[in-house]
Scaffold this motif. Structure first.
Motif, PDB file in Angstrom:
ATOM      1  N   ASN A 411       0.825  -1.202   0.000  1.00 19.52           N
ATOM      2  CA  ASN A 411       0.000   0.000   0.000  1.00 19.52           C
ATOM      3  C   ASN A 411       0.864   1.259   0.000  1.00 19.52           C
ATOM      4  N   LYS A 412       1.983   1.202   0.731  1.00 24.93           N
ATOM      5  CA  LYS A 412       2.874   2.361   0.805  1.00 24.93           C
ATOM      6  C   LYS A 412       3.602   2.576  -0.507  1.00 24.93           C
ATOM      7  N   THR A 413       4.069   1.507  -1.139  1.00 26.35           N
ATOM      8  CA  THR A 413       4.888   1.643  -2.350  1.00 26.35           C
ATOM      9  C   THR A 413       4.058   1.759  -3.624  1.00 26.35           C
ATOM     10  N   ARG A 414       2.894   1.082  -3.672  1.00 25.66           N
ATOM     11  CA  ARG A 414       2.089   1.084  -4.894  1.00 25.66           C
ATOM     12  C   ARG A 414       0.763   1.829  -4.736  1.00 25.66           C
ATOM     13  N   GLY A 415       0.333   2.015  -3.498  1.00 30.14           N
ATOM     14  CA  GLY A 415      -0.948   2.688  -3.268  1.00 30.14           C
ATOM     15  C   GLY A 415      -2.153   1.809  -3.501  1.00 30.14           C
ATOM     16  N   THR A 416      -1.951   0.484  -3.581  1.00 31.43           N
ATOM     17  CA  THR A 416      -3.052  -0.427  -3.905  1.00 31.43           C
ATOM     18  C   THR A 416      -3.382  -1.344  -2.725  1.00 31.43           C
ATOM     19  N   GLY A 417      -4.514  -2.057  -2.867  1.00 30.21           N
ATOM     20  CA  GLY A 417      -4.874  -3.083  -1.898  1.00 30.21           C
ATOM     21  C   GLY A 417      -5.789  -2.633  -0.791  1.00 30.21           C
ATOM     22  N   ALA A 418      -6.071  -1.335  -0.711  1.00 31.13           N
ATOM     23  CA  ALA A 418      -6.948  -0.808   0.344  1.00 31.13           C
ATOM     24  C   ALA A 418      -8.172  -0.159  -0.288  1.00 31.13           C
ATOM     25  N   TRP A 419      -9.104   0.205   0.561  1.00 32.77           N
ATOM     26  CA  TRP A 419     -10.317   0.862   0.090  1.00 32.77           C
ATOM     27  C   TRP A 419     -10.023   2.229  -0.523  1.00 32.77           C
ATOM     28  N   PHE A 420     -10.728   2.558  -1.597  1.00 37.49           N
ATOM     29  CA  PHE A 420     -10.736   3.921  -2.102  1.00 37.49           C
ATOM     30  C   PHE A 420     -11.449   4.770  -1.059  1.00 37.49           C
ATOM     31  N   PRO A 421     -10.834   5.875  -0.626  1.00 36.92           N
ATOM     32  CA  PRO A 421     -11.444   6.658   0.462  1.00 36.92           C
ATOM     33  C   PRO A 421     -12.734   7.339   0.016  1.00 36.92           C
ATOM     34  N   GLN A 422     -13.512   7.762   0.982  1.00 36.36           N
ATOM     35  CA  GLN A 422     -14.764   8.451   0.686  1.00 36.36           C
ATOM     36  C   GLN A 422     -14.746   9.846   1.291  1.00 36.36           C
ATOM     37  N   PHE A 423     -15.005  10.831   0.431  1.00 38.21           N
ATOM     38  CA  PHE A 423     -15.160  12.225   0.844  1.00 38.21           C
ATOM     39  C   PHE A 423     -16.275  12.829  -0.002  1.00 38.21           C
ATOM     40  N   PRO A 424     -16.795  13.987   0.383  1.00 39.03           N
ATOM     41  CA  PRO A 424     -17.894  14.577  -0.406  1.00 39.03           C
ATOM     42  C   PRO A 424     -17.430  15.085  -1.765  1.00 39.03           C
ATOM     43  N   ILE A 503     -10.544   1.005  -9.398  1.00 41.57           N
ATOM     44  CA  ILE A 503     -11.115   0.325  -8.237  1.00 41.57           C
ATOM     45  C   ILE A 503     -12.078  -0.773  -8.694  1.00 41.57           C
ATOM     46  N   ARG A 504     -12.104  -1.848  -7.924  1.00 43.53           N
ATOM     47  CA  ARG A 504     -13.004  -2.969  -8.186  1.00 43.53           C
ATOM     48  C   ARG A 504     -14.407  -2.617  -7.694  1.00 43.53           C
ATOM     49  N   PRO A 505     -15.386  -3.466  -7.963  1.00 46.27           N
ATOM     50  CA  PRO A 505     -16.742  -3.198  -7.469  1.00 46.27           C
ATOM     51  C   PRO A 505     -16.842  -3.096  -5.953  1.00 46.27           C
ATOM     52  N   ASP A 506     -15.898  -3.715  -5.213  1.00 50.78           N
ATOM     53  CA  ASP A 506     -15.919  -3.570  -3.756  1.00 50.78           C
ATOM     54  C   ASP A 506     -15.098  -2.368  -3.301  1.00 50.78           C
ATOM     55  N   LYS A 507     -14.746  -1.513  -4.241  1.00 54.11           N
ATOM     56  CA  LYS A 507     -14.041  -0.249  -4.006  1.00 54.11           C
ATOM     57  C   LYS A 507     -12.599  -0.436  -3.523  1.00 54.11           C
ATOM     58  N   MET A 508     -12.041  -1.632  -3.740  1.00 51.09           N
ATOM     59  CA  MET A 508     -10.633  -1.865  -3.469  1.00 51.09           C
ATOM     60  C   MET A 508      -9.793  -1.333  -4.640  1.00 51.09           C
ATOM     61  N   ILE A 509      -8.700  -0.656  -4.308  1.00 44.93           N
ATOM     62  CA  ILE A 509      -7.828  -0.074  -5.323  1.00 44.93           C
ATOM     63  C   ILE A 509      -6.906  -1.161  -5.877  1.00 44.93           C
ATOM     64  N   VAL A 510      -6.938  -1.373  -7.189  1.00 41.77           N
ATOM     65  CA  VAL A 510      -6.067  -2.374  -7.803  1.00 41.77           C
ATOM     66  C   VAL A 510      -4.987  -1.742  -8.680  1.00 41.77           C
TER      67      VAL A 510
END
Length: 541
Positions: A411-424, A503-510
């Motif tokens: 996640n630190k090196t590629r920015g992937t594998g976690a949820w896409f954040p939510q903001f307005p 992002i995938r349908p579950d909002k995970m960043i790939v």
């Protein structure tokens, strides 16, 4: 497909001979699966051996992730559920003085950090929500007796109020609890530990305290926890010691003494008292052939972190879109192997976190209590904790990168594998949380301008059901009205110098990359997940 019965007619329904997915168990996890599969228009049969929702609370807490998942499934839009937001968690000593706390006032991904619920009402709400889908059949008073998994599907034998029915499904999801008969028939191990001590659970219907705080009781003689619930209810949980007489401990006179600090027992309405055994167990794998385990059938988490039900909701969001994509031919069936790979390690990490919190609350022998107190003191000495600011708690994040350190590195090196954040986000005069703009489909989200894709790649993306969104600052969106405006500035910080995410349908960043690298990375990803008919060969010949 047979239409699900109205709630006024709780009875088994006529069944079709074939469904794409059969779900055994209609607790929060199974019912959430039904809501997600309904979004993807997957023909689904969900059964439950009970005629109605069990009218006893078990799980009580929902973190920001649980709220976001249920919101993504449309549950809150189609059901009325009372939720009580918590302001903080306290840890009190034997004199009931708070010696340690962490605040829960902040919102994460536009969701309250922690909310409490009354499980019977929550379950009814999740069930009511999937009634909106004609592709979902629900049959209560129905039990799965046996199943046979072959290469092209699963044949299940059902007992529908004493009548045997045989139904075929492409896939079977077992949400049938910790003692899962399906897991046992599959021969999948369920390793872990069982806590040596049981717990006495006490639920009252007239909450004697006006409080929006959880309180752990670090009393070596009788560790416990208490929390408010919606609908003017409250729960207490106390350790059952090895020398306790269960009958005496569960008596009204003993319960009166245990609750005396919080109010007059005669003014409370005792709704339930029960003895529970807490476990920390994970199935060795979450799938075999066309059969999948989810919820308590796959993992059991001690309650100290409030993550037991949350793990089941993550299961539903992780797997439902993959099944839907395989069923309609867009995704290669090998993507289903990722369910175990992504969920098993994450569940183990959550269990370890819950056990760590339990080790703070549970110690009863002198040495362990002393070590616990030294640990808490060190937090103060090092400045990590003060009475004014409390302690910052970051729970194990929902992620798909495997083991925890591996996840953080990727996640630190590629920015992937976690949820896409939510903001307005705002367009014109319409401001909504980003999830309200970004549905449960594949998305390319770019910063500052539209994503640049060649026509072949763009067609591949459309065939996957993928969508494109572009975000920008207030200034950028004023000059380009097609951009959704990042009114908080948080998305601009998130994107940094990499202006595209997939992002995938579950909002995970790939994928997280620059505009220049998007096309090559996207095609490589599509080659890895799409079915043979949609790998791109037809576009390249």
């Amino acid at each position: 497909m047979a239409k699900a019965t109205a709630w006024a007619e709780i009875m088994p329904i006529p069944l079709e001979s074939h469904y794409d997915v059969i779900i055994s168990g209609c607790g929060p996890c199974g019912a959430s699966f039904a809501n997600f599969l309904g979004l993807y228009e997957v023909s689904t049969l969900i059964i439950d051996r009970e005629a109605e929702v069990l009218n006893i609370p078990r799980a009580v807490g929902m973190c920001d992730e649980g709220s976001r998942i249920l919101e993504s499934a449309g549950v809150f839009e189609h059901a009325t559920i009372d939720l009580l937001a918590m302001s903080r968690t306290n840890f009190a000593n034997v004199q009931h003085k708070v010696v340690f706390h962490y605040d829960m006032n902040k919102r994460i991904n536009e969701q309250p950090m922690q909310r409490m619920f009354y499980q019977p009402q929550l379950e009814r709400g999740i069930r009511n929500a999937f009634q909106r889908f004609s592709c979902i059949d629900f049959s209560p008073s129905t039990e799965l007796r046996a199943f046979n998994d072959s290469h092209d599907g699963v044949i299940v034998e059902l007992d529908q109020e004493g009548v045997t029915k045989t139904v075929r499904g492409r896939f079977l999801i077992a949400c049938d609890g910790a003692s899962s008969p399906v897991r046992k028939q599959l021969g999948i191990g369920f390793s872990g530990t069982t806590y040596e001590q049981d717990w006495l659970i006490i639920d009252v219907g007239k909450n004697p305290l006006e409080s929006d705080e959880v309180c752990f009781l670090m009393d070596p003689q009788r560790p416990g926890v208490t929390m408010p619930l919606p609908l003017n209810k409250r729960r207490w949980e106390f350790v059952v010691k090895s020398d306790d007489n269960i009958e005496d401990l569960s008596s009204d006179s003993t319960i009166r003494d245990l609750l005396s600090h919080w109010g007059n027992f005669d003014d409370m309405q005792l709704e339930r008292k029960a003895i529970y055994t807490f476990h920390a167990r994970t199935a060795e794998r979450f799938s075999k052939g066309n059969v999948f385990l989810a919820g308590d059938a796959a993992h059991i988490t001690p309650p100290f972190a409030g993550q037991g039900m949350m793990a089941g909701l993550r299961d539903a969001q992780n797997l439902a879109w993959k099944l839907a994509g395989v069923i309609d031919g867009r995704l290669d069936q090998k993507i289903l192997n990722s369910y175990s790979a992504e969920r098993v390690e994450q569940c183990k990490q959550v269990i370890k976190m819950a056990q760590f919190i339990g080790n703070i609350v549970l110690p009863q022998n002198t040495v362990k209590v002393w070590l616990r107190n030294v640990f808490l003191k060190l937090l103060t000495v090092t400045g990590l904790y003060s009475e004014q600011k409390g302690f910052t708690v970051d729970k194990i994040p929902n992620h798909i990168n495997g083991r925890l350190f591996r996840h953080f590195w990727i996640n630190k090196t590629r920015g992937t594998g976690a949820w896409f954040p939510q903001f307005p986000l705002t367009q014109g005069k319409d401001t909504k949380p980003s999830d309200a703009w970004i549905d449960s489909s594949y998305h390319i989200i770019s910063w500052g301008s539209d994503a640049e894709l060649g026509e072949t790649t763009r067609q591949r993306w459309r065939d996957l059901g993928g969508k494109l969104f572009a975000l920008g600052s207030n200034t950028q969106s004023a000059n380009n009205p097609t951009l959704l405006a990042d009114i908080s500035g948080e998305f601009e910080k998130f994107f940094g110098n990499k202006h595209c995410v997939v992002i995938r349908p579950d909002k995970m960043i790939v994928i997280k990359c620059t505009h220049a690298k998007l096309e090559s990375k996207l095609n490589a990803y599509l080659d890895s997940v799409c079915s043979l008919a949609a790998t791109g060969q037809e576009y390249r010949t």
